[in-house]
Design an enzyme around this catalytic site. Structure first.
Site, PDB file in Angstrom:
ATOM      1  N   LEU A  65      39.196  24.879  47.883  1.00 40.01           N
ATOM      2  CA  LEU A  65      39.418  23.452  47.673  1.00 40.01           C
ATOM      3  C   LEU A  65      40.310  23.242  46.459  1.00 40.01           C
ATOM      4  O   LEU A  65      40.252  24.008  45.490  1.00 40.01           O
ATOM      5  CB  LEU A  65      38.090  22.727  47.457  1.00 40.01           C
ATOM      6  N   GLU A  86      29.520  15.406  48.135  1.00 33.71           N
ATOM      7  CA  GLU A  86      28.416  16.357  48.260  1.00 33.71           C
ATOM      8  C   GLU A  86      28.380  17.249  47.028  1.00 33.71           C
ATOM      9  O   GLU A  86      29.412  17.460  46.381  1.00 33.71           O
ATOM     10  CB  GLU A  86      28.597  17.225  49.517  1.00 33.71           C
ATOM     11  N   LYS A 104      28.514  20.570  44.965  1.00 34.84           N
ATOM     12  CA  LYS A 104      29.181  21.862  45.146  1.00 34.84           C
ATOM     13  C   LYS A 104      28.193  22.954  44.718  1.00 34.84           C
ATOM     14  O   LYS A 104      28.018  23.225  43.536  1.00 34.84           O
ATOM     15  CB  LYS A 104      30.461  21.946  44.315  1.00 34.84           C
ATOM     16  N   ASP A 153      26.526  26.335  43.802  1.00 34.64           N
ATOM     17  CA  ASP A 153      27.021  27.564  43.185  1.00 34.64           C
ATOM     18  C   ASP A 153      26.403  28.753  43.918  1.00 34.64           C
ATOM     19  O   ASP A 153      25.411  29.338  43.485  1.00 34.64           O
ATOM     20  CB  ASP A 153      26.650  27.600  41.702  1.00 34.64           C
ATOM     21  N   ARG A 158      33.454  34.477  53.367  1.00 30.17           N
ATOM     22  CA  ARG A 158      34.761  33.819  53.338  1.00 30.17           C
ATOM     23  C   ARG A 158      35.902  34.829  53.304  1.00 30.17           C
ATOM     24  O   ARG A 158      36.925  34.658  53.954  1.00 30.17           O
ATOM     25  CB  ARG A 158      34.862  32.903  52.112  1.00 30.17           C
ATOM     26  N   TYR A 206      27.619  22.352  55.636  1.00 32.17           N
ATOM     27  CA  TYR A 206      28.365  21.146  55.291  1.00 32.17           C
ATOM     28  C   TYR A 206      29.586  20.880  56.168  1.00 32.17           C
ATOM     29  O   TYR A 206      30.224  19.839  56.041  1.00 32.17           O
ATOM     30  CB  TYR A 206      28.807  21.203  53.819  1.00 32.17           C
ATOM     31  N   LYS A 235      35.054  19.773  39.209  1.00 31.04           N
ATOM     32  CA  LYS A 235      34.305  20.808  38.493  1.00 31.04           C
ATOM     33  C   LYS A 235      33.745  20.221  37.208  1.00 31.04           C
ATOM     34  O   LYS A 235      34.449  19.542  36.458  1.00 31.04           O
ATOM     35  CB  LYS A 235      35.214  22.002  38.178  1.00 31.04           C
ATOM     36  N   CYS A 247      36.253  59.814  41.215  1.00 32.58           N
ATOM     37  CA  CYS A 247      36.505  59.574  39.788  1.00 32.58           C
ATOM     38  C   CYS A 247      38.009  59.557  39.527  1.00 32.58           C
ATOM     39  O   CYS A 247      38.721  60.474  39.944  1.00 32.58           O
ATOM     40  CB  CYS A 247      35.835  60.664  38.950  1.00 32.58           C
ATOM     41  N   CYS A 275      38.584  63.000  37.078  1.00 31.69           N
ATOM     42  CA  CYS A 275      38.370  64.377  37.551  1.00 31.69           C
ATOM     43  C   CYS A 275      38.286  64.482  39.071  1.00 31.69           C
ATOM     44  O   CYS A 275      38.148  65.588  39.605  1.00 31.69           O
ATOM     45  CB  CYS A 275      37.113  64.965  36.912  1.00 31.69           C
ATOM     46  N   CYS A 293      30.338  58.842  37.763  1.00 32.75           N
ATOM     47  CA  CYS A 293      30.922  60.166  37.961  1.00 32.75           C
ATOM     48  C   CYS A 293      29.850  61.173  37.562  1.00 32.75           C
ATOM     49  O   CYS A 293      29.390  61.173  36.410  1.00 32.75           O
ATOM     50  CB  CYS A 293      32.165  60.350  37.105  1.00 32.75           C
ATOM     51  N   CYS A 333      33.642  66.024  32.972  1.00 31.97           N
ATOM     52  CA  CYS A 333      34.739  65.071  33.154  1.00 31.97           C
ATOM     53  C   CYS A 333      35.372  64.757  31.801  1.00 31.97           C
ATOM     54  O   CYS A 333      34.677  64.352  30.857  1.00 31.97           O
ATOM     55  CB  CYS A 333      34.220  63.785  33.791  1.00 31.97           C
TER      56      CYS A 333
END
Length: 698
Positions: A81, A110, A112, A114, A133, A217, A326, A419, A422, A435, A440
């Site tokens: 959006l 509506e 939003k 989270d 998504r 929604y 927001k 890794c 290595c 790893c 390493c």
């Protein structure tokens, strides 16, 4: 009644009861009655496996089969959006949209949520697929885990083909309950991260243990003639089909009466407003946000009339008929140009975002933390995405969210399972990749740098770059080499003279004076940092020999040491390589027990006992700021990494940011550096701490 009919009847009853419980929040029967009917259905299905219906409630419970989350190409537009960060931007969006159409329009607002965006695909009313998504074109098929969510109908009340968008989330209360049961290294930072990790659990039987929820929604009908004429009608249809919609919606039009009429006509509850009341609505939702049972990070405003939506259409990135307000502006916005992978001293693999340079908090940010693959998956982050950047703890930059998906079609980034140093095959432990190769090079360099760092043994002539150079030349490979390396052999190489070598030797010798608690925390043993080293010593384990012979039960007697920590410590001291390192460092003259002078230094007045401090910002006399934390703890105070309702004091230096604001909001006592020094009384702060640092020879 024959068995097949009996099974159908039980499935219908249980489905109706589930919808009443999860969607309508109005239970029709007791838990005991529901369980009785459910067990009866399980028995019949077990005896007649060929009669199990695909929408049977028993099919929600996940299996132990491993998911591989194949990619699926969306059949509907799954876009982001457009964003607004002020009320004026929202009002401007509405005014321009109305002016462009030259007709009266209405809008629906509506919350939003989270959470995690999800698309549910139904064929002839039956759930066939749940897809993330992704990049808007291609997502991951997570159907097995999605079927475990009680508020998602497995079969609709009508046999139609439809795609439905929704947001999967975890309530605040459920998050706290589930997170409290997880081990420390597996705890999630917030409900969204835990929900994202659950959706991508390899086994749906594990996903079923987390009480995820969903608000739907948007609906997309396969036949255009079936499509409702307004967004309010879409929501009404979704509700009728068995989906859970968010009741906290609002309708805006020229006058409140018209808004109220439209809500009533659609059979929906909601708030009715006129356009002139937009600011009042946003103010109300901003205040209400903290009291909601779930997290929201904004509000979404959509054109209500579907014909107008179709005329407005889409850009490549977002619909022209909607905008997201927001609550909080991003600290900074940049484009992800790449992802590099680092190997830590313990072997932990950490992905790091490579960014187009952007100013943030007084510095230019080019890199930011991405934590682990699960975090990348939760954002569905891909190279080329536009992202928001924040600073965690006022120090570490972190990619917070995806603002805009890339135009190249790049899909979610996946860490190479080998890794980068290595090429050993990585292993997964909790949310992190490791790893497993103790040889390493990156692990070795990391361990050497950690041991010599200013906050550990404080060998100021051995900074990270110098250590890396010495490692590559074969001079340093293990921690014990620091005290036996032939530094004199460096004279004449790359311009290194006798004076430089003498400085190295002197700082190495100086480090031998560090007390046992510093040496212990510098060994890099899991679960033994500075704080736990002090706890162990206070608990009577004041020598390495006592720790080597300790049992799990012995360590658990110490207040602050749990079973997990005790087990890790005991296991660590069975590692032959660690024991060899300890012996060689002991032979080199390091302290592996608490001497009398060190014990005497603890006789400091406990003037800060009963206080809980948080330290933020930079200081003239406490650099690094862990020195201030040491002074607090020496005087009986406790320190924490964040400001909470239990925090009594915030020590705020230059550049204090969000923690200072939170402390002011909570009424926490704020102390500056000058007052802090006064509180400590006889503290002799070193004036040259600010200049003191790791010296780099290369």
């Amino acid at each position: 009644m024959d068995v097949r009919s009996e099974i159908k009847e039980l499935v219908k009853k249980l489905t109706d009861y589930q919808r009443a419980y999860y969607v309508d929040s109005k239970p029709l029967v007791s838990d005991m009655e529901y369980d009785r009917l459910y067990d009866e259905l399980v028995k019949l299905e077990r005896e007649n496996p060929d009669m199990v219906l695909p929408d049977s409630p028993t099919q929600r419970v996940g299996s132990d089969l491993t998911n591989d989350f194949p990619e699926f190409r969306h059949t509907i537009p799954v876009l982001s959006l457009d964003k607004a960060y002020s009320r004026d931007e929202v009002i401007s969006f509405m005014e321009k949209t109305i002016a462009r159409q030259k007709k009266d329009l209405s809008f629906v607002a509506e919350e939003k949520i989270d959470g995690i965006s999800m698309v549910l695909y139904y064929e002839k009313g039956l759930l066939v697929r749940g897809v993330t998504r992704g990049n808007g074109e291609v997502g991951n098929d997570v159907t097995g885990n999605i079927r475990t969510i009680g508020s998602i109908p497995l079969r609709l009340t009508e046999e139609i083909d439809i795609a439905v968008r929704g947001e999967v989330f975890l309530s605040k209360e459920s998050f706290l309950a589930v997170n409290s049961r997880l081990e420390d290294d597996k705890k999630a930072a917030n409900p969204r991260n835990l929900a994202a990790g659950t959706v991508r659990r390899q086994k749906s039987s594990e996903a079923s243990l987390v009480p995820l929820d969903i608000f739907c929604y948007e609906g997309f009908w396969s036949e255009s003639e079936e499509e409702p004429e307004s967004h309010l009608e879409i929501l009404s249809c979704l509700k009728r089909l068995g989906f859970k919609i968010n009741p906290h919606l609002a309708c805006f039009s020229e006058n409140k009466e018209e808004s109220r009429r439209m809500l009533s006509s659609a059979g929906l509850e909601g708030l009715a407003y006129s356009f002139s009341e937009m600011q009042d609505y946003i103010d109300y939702k901003t205040k209400e946000r903290r009291d909601l049972e779930y997290e929201i990070d904004g509000l979404v405003f959509k054109v209500n009339e579907i014909k107008v939506r179709n005329l407005l259409g889409y850009t490549e990135h977002h619909p022209r008929w909607a905008i997201a307000y927001k609550f909080e502006s991003p600290q900074a916005v940049s484009r992800l140009t790449g992802i590099s992978v680092q190997v830590g001293r313990t072997g932990r693999i950490t992905p790091v975002a490579e960014l187009e340079p952007v100013a943030l908090g007084g510095s230019t940010i080019r890199r930011a933390s991405l934590h682990n693959q699960e975090y990348i998956d939760s954002l569905e982050l891909a190279i080329g995405d536009t992202v928001s950047i924040v600073k965690r703890g006022d120090v570490i930059p972190q990619v917070e969210d995806v603002i805009e998906k890339n135009e190249s079609g790049n899909t979610t980034y996946k860490i190479d399972m080998h890794c980068p140093c290595c090429r050993s095959e990585l292993v997964k432990d909790g949310a992190h990749l490791f790893c497993p190769n103790p040889e390493c090079p990156e692990q070795a360099i990391g361990m050497l740098s950690f041991f010599a760092s200013r906050t550990q043994m404080d060998i100021e002539t051995l900074g990270p770059k110098t250590i890396k150079q010495f490692y590559e030349e074969g001079l340093l490979r293990k921690v014990e080499d620091i005290y036996s390396a032939p530094y004199a052999s460096l004279i004449g190489k790359k311009g290194i003279g006798e004076k430089t070598v003498n400085a190295i030797v002197e700082s190495v010798e100086q480090s031998k004076k560090q007390p046992f608690k510093v040496v212990l925390s510098s060994l890099g043993i899991n679960e033994i940092g500075k704080k736990s080293a002090e706890i162990l010593i206070s608990g009577g384990f004041d020598s390495i020999d006592k720790l080597e012979s300790a049992s799990v039960e012995d360590l658990m007697k110490i207040d602050g040491i749990g079973e997990k920590t005790a087990s890790i410590i005991v296991s660590s001291f069975k590692n032959q390589r660690l024991l060899e390192t300890v012996e060689k460092l002991r032979d080199a003259g390091l302290h592996f027990s608490v001497d009398e002078d060190e014990k005497g230094s603890d006789d400091v007045e406990q003037s800060l006992e009963g206080t809980l401090w948080c330290v933020t910002g930079s200081f003239e006399h406490f650099n690094p700021r862990s020195k201030a934390m040491d002074e607090i703890e020496k005087r009986g105070g406790r320190t924490g990494s964040s400001v909470t309702g239990k925090t009594t004091h915030l020590l705020a230096g230059k550049g204090a940011g969000s923690k200072l604001q939170e402390a002011m909001r909570l009424g926490v006592r704020i102390v500056d550096e000058e007052e802090f020094i006064s509180m400590l009384g006889s503290l002799e702060a070193e004036k040259d701490d600010q200049e003191k640092g790791q010296l780099e020879l290369f």
